[in-house]
Design a protein around this motif. Structure first.
Motif, PDB file in Angstrom:
ATOM      1  N   LEU A 116      82.274  18.792  68.186  1.00 13.76           N
ATOM      2  CA  LEU A 116      81.131  19.863  67.256  1.00 13.76           C
ATOM      3  C   LEU A 116      79.915  19.142  67.176  1.00 13.76           C
ATOM      4  N   SER A 117      78.944  19.920  68.018  1.00 15.58           N
ATOM      5  CA  SER A 117      77.501  19.418  67.959  1.00 15.58           C
ATOM      6  C   SER A 117      76.785  20.296  66.934  1.00 15.58           C
ATOM      7  N   ALA A 118      75.458  20.702  66.962  1.00 19.18           N
ATOM      8  CA  ALA A 118      74.634  21.559  66.398  1.00 19.18           C
ATOM      9  C   ALA A 118      73.649  21.737  67.049  1.00 19.18           C
ATOM     10  N   ARG A 119      73.020  23.192  66.813  1.00 17.94           N
ATOM     11  CA  ARG A 119      71.985  23.541  67.362  1.00 17.94           C
ATOM     12  C   ARG A 119      70.915  22.688  67.108  1.00 17.94           C
ATOM     13  N   VAL A 120      70.897  22.166  65.837  1.00 18.01           N
ATOM     14  CA  VAL A 120      69.641  21.417  65.310  1.00 18.01           C
ATOM     15  C   VAL A 120      69.574  20.238  66.046  1.00 18.01           C
ATOM     16  N   GLY A 121      70.542  19.976  67.188  1.00 15.02           N
ATOM     17  CA  GLY A 121      70.455  18.817  67.761  1.00 15.02           C
ATOM     18  C   GLY A 121      69.736  19.147  69.283  1.00 15.02           C
ATOM     19  N   SER A 122      69.390  20.348  69.481  1.00 12.93           N
ATOM     20  CA  SER A 122      68.792  20.586  70.598  1.00 12.93           C
ATOM     21  C   SER A 122      67.229  20.243  70.396  1.00 12.93           C
ATOM     22  N   ILE A 123      66.757  19.628  71.173  1.00 13.42           N
ATOM     23  CA  ILE A 123      65.193  19.086  71.341  1.00 13.42           C
ATOM     24  C   ILE A 123      64.272  20.399  71.723  1.00 13.42           C
ATOM     25  N   GLY A 124      64.789  21.077  72.666  1.00 12.92           N
ATOM     26  CA  GLY A 124      64.030  22.126  73.023  1.00 12.92           C
ATOM     27  C   GLY A 124      63.848  23.268  72.058  1.00 12.92           C
ATOM     28  N   ASP A 125      64.937  23.388  71.175  1.00 15.50           N
ATOM     29  CA  ASP A 125      64.850  24.417  70.174  1.00 15.50           C
ATOM     30  C   ASP A 125      64.265  24.057  68.972  1.00 15.50           C
ATOM     31  N   ALA A 162      82.746  19.391  76.567  1.00 18.21           N
ATOM     32  CA  ALA A 162      81.779  20.511  76.144  1.00 18.21           C
ATOM     33  C   ALA A 162      81.303  19.936  74.691  1.00 18.21           C
ATOM     34  N   ALA A 163      80.085  20.213  74.303  1.00 11.10           N
ATOM     35  CA  ALA A 163      79.400  20.036  73.066  1.00 11.10           C
ATOM     36  C   ALA A 163      79.258  21.528  72.595  1.00 11.10           C
ATOM     37  N   LEU A 164      79.920  21.813  71.357  1.00  9.75           N
ATOM     38  CA  LEU A 164      79.946  23.321  70.810  1.00  9.75           C
ATOM     39  C   LEU A 164      79.225  23.521  69.401  1.00  9.75           C
ATOM     40  N   HIS A 165      78.605  24.284  69.314  1.00 13.95           N
ATOM     41  CA  HIS A 165      77.735  24.599  68.107  1.00 13.95           C
ATOM     42  C   HIS A 165      78.649  25.873  67.446  1.00 13.95           C
ATOM     43  N   PRO A 166      79.049  25.715  66.147  1.00 17.65           N
ATOM     44  CA  PRO A 166      80.072  26.409  65.712  1.00 17.65           C
ATOM     45  C   PRO A 166      79.221  27.656  64.825  1.00 17.65           C
ATOM     46  N   GLY A 167      78.103  27.578  64.958  1.00 21.14           N
ATOM     47  CA  GLY A 167      77.295  28.629  63.726  1.00 21.14           C
ATOM     48  C   GLY A 167      77.490  27.839  62.604  1.00 21.14           C
ATOM     49  N   THR A 168      76.871  28.815  61.403  1.00 18.79           N
ATOM     50  CA  THR A 168      77.032  28.271  60.057  1.00 18.79           C
ATOM     51  C   THR A 168      78.261  28.797  59.484  1.00 18.79           C
ATOM     52  N   VAL A 169      79.129  27.928  59.348  1.00 21.50           N
ATOM     53  CA  VAL A 169      80.698  28.344  58.918  1.00 21.50           C
ATOM     54  C   VAL A 169      80.712  28.010  57.353  1.00 21.50           C
ATOM     55  N   ASP A 170      81.482  28.892  56.583  1.00 22.60           N
ATOM     56  CA  ASP A 170      81.694  28.950  55.168  1.00 22.60           C
ATOM     57  C   ASP A 170      82.584  27.807  54.854  1.00 22.60           C
ATOM     58  N   THR A 171      82.058  26.545  54.777  1.00 16.88           N
ATOM     59  CA  THR A 171      82.777  25.292  54.332  1.00 16.88           C
ATOM     60  C   THR A 171      82.050  24.653  53.128  1.00 16.88           C
ATOM     61  N   PRO A 172      82.774  23.684  52.435  1.00 16.04           N
ATOM     62  CA  PRO A 172      81.918  22.899  51.595  1.00 16.04           C
ATOM     63  C   PRO A 172      80.719  22.138  52.085  1.00 16.04           C
ATOM     64  N   PHE A 173      80.720  21.811  53.596  1.00 11.47           N
ATOM     65  CA  PHE A 173      79.728  21.446  54.296  1.00 11.47           C
ATOM     66  C   PHE A 173      78.457  22.084  54.131  1.00 11.47           C
ATOM     67  N   THR A 174      78.706  23.561  54.185  1.00 10.70           N
ATOM     68  CA  THR A 174      77.387  24.548  54.056  1.00 10.70           C
ATOM     69  C   THR A 174      77.312  25.178  52.770  1.00 10.70           C
ATOM     70  N   PHE A 206      76.408  22.364  76.754  1.00  8.95           N
ATOM     71  CA  PHE A 206      76.242  22.519  75.204  1.00  8.95           C
ATOM     72  C   PHE A 206      76.232  23.981  74.978  1.00  8.95           C
ATOM     73  N   PHE A 207      77.000  24.672  74.244  1.00  9.26           N
ATOM     74  CA  PHE A 207      77.253  26.102  74.052  1.00  9.26           C
ATOM     75  C   PHE A 207      77.463  26.361  72.715  1.00  9.26           C
ATOM     76  N   ASP A 208      76.958  27.627  72.377  1.00 12.75           N
ATOM     77  CA  ASP A 208      77.149  28.146  71.026  1.00 12.75           C
ATOM     78  C   ASP A 208      78.414  28.658  70.834  1.00 12.75           C
TER      79      ASP A 208
END
Length: 216
Positions: A116-125, A162-174, A206-208
């Motif tokens: 699990l990666s995260a979109r916020v890890g994208s430098i270009g984005d 693969a590095a995967l961005h899961p989106g914003t998932v409804d967990t205690p993390f979010t 790196f994929f969402d």
């Protein structure tokens, strides 16, 4: 014989859903977590020992562990301790898992390794700044996986890393996020569908959760 999978962090919100979805798809799943098994991704001896008891070949390894820490809103809040902590869990941890799980991955057929990666890890984005430690750790994870994919392609020609961005998932993390969230089961289905659809030519990408490639 059922295909085998390993899920690191299978007691967390996304990890538990990934495990359940894999089992629904007919996999025999080995789960490892810090809370249940004492499996510490930041400790190489713990990673090596935890994986030593698993016999290959393993068709899929999914690292669902991670930490958000305390995201910095400004540069003035940046500390060496937070940077080191985030790097250890989010970048070094999955890399150590891949290092010691590589021996379990088959060389003669399709296999997958995802973290699990995260979109916020994208430098270009990155258009908002902030979140220095978390962003940096995920960018480092992406680089580690990309480099490993290049190396492993020489011996595991049908492997997808693969590095995967899961989106914003409804967990205690979010829990504090106000935006719309995916249910963990839905995110798990999407992530595994994306992983199933990737070819070895896309290894190291790196994929969402919708299968869209994310800019580095």
């Amino acid at each position: 014989m059922a295909p085998q999978a390993i899920v690191i962090g299978d007691t967390g919100g996304i990890g538990a859903a990934i495990r359940a979805e894999l089992e629904a798809r007919g996999y025999a799943v080995h789960g490892l977590s810090r809370s249940r098994d004492g499996f510490d991704v930041t400790d190489e001896a713990s990673v090596e020992a935890g994986l030593a008891g698993i016999e290959g070949p393993v068709d899929l390894v999914f690292v669902a562990s991670g930490a958000l820490g305390t995201p910095e809103k400004s540069l003035s809040q940046l500390t060496p301790a937070e940077l080191a902590s985030q790097f250890a869990v989010n970048a070094m941890g999955p890399a150590l898992v891949l290092k010691h799980a590589a021996r379990l991955l088959p060389r003669d057929r399709f296999a997958r390794f995802a973290a699990l990666s995260a979109r916020v890890g994208s430098i270009g984005d990155n258009r908002l700044g902030g979140w220095y430690s978390y962003r940096t750790s995920k960018a480092a994870l992406n680089q580690l996986l990309h480099g490993a994919a290049i190396e492993l392609a020489r011996t595991h020609k049908q492997l997808v890393v693969a590095a995967l961005h899961p989106g914003t998932v409804d967990t205690p993390f979010t829990a504090d996020y106000p935006r719309d969230k995916l249910a963990p089961a839905e995110a798990a289905r999407c992530l595994l569908d994306v992983l199933d659809g990737l070819s070895p030519a896309q290894s190291g990408g790196f994929f969402d959760y919708a299968g869209k490639e994310i800019v580095w």
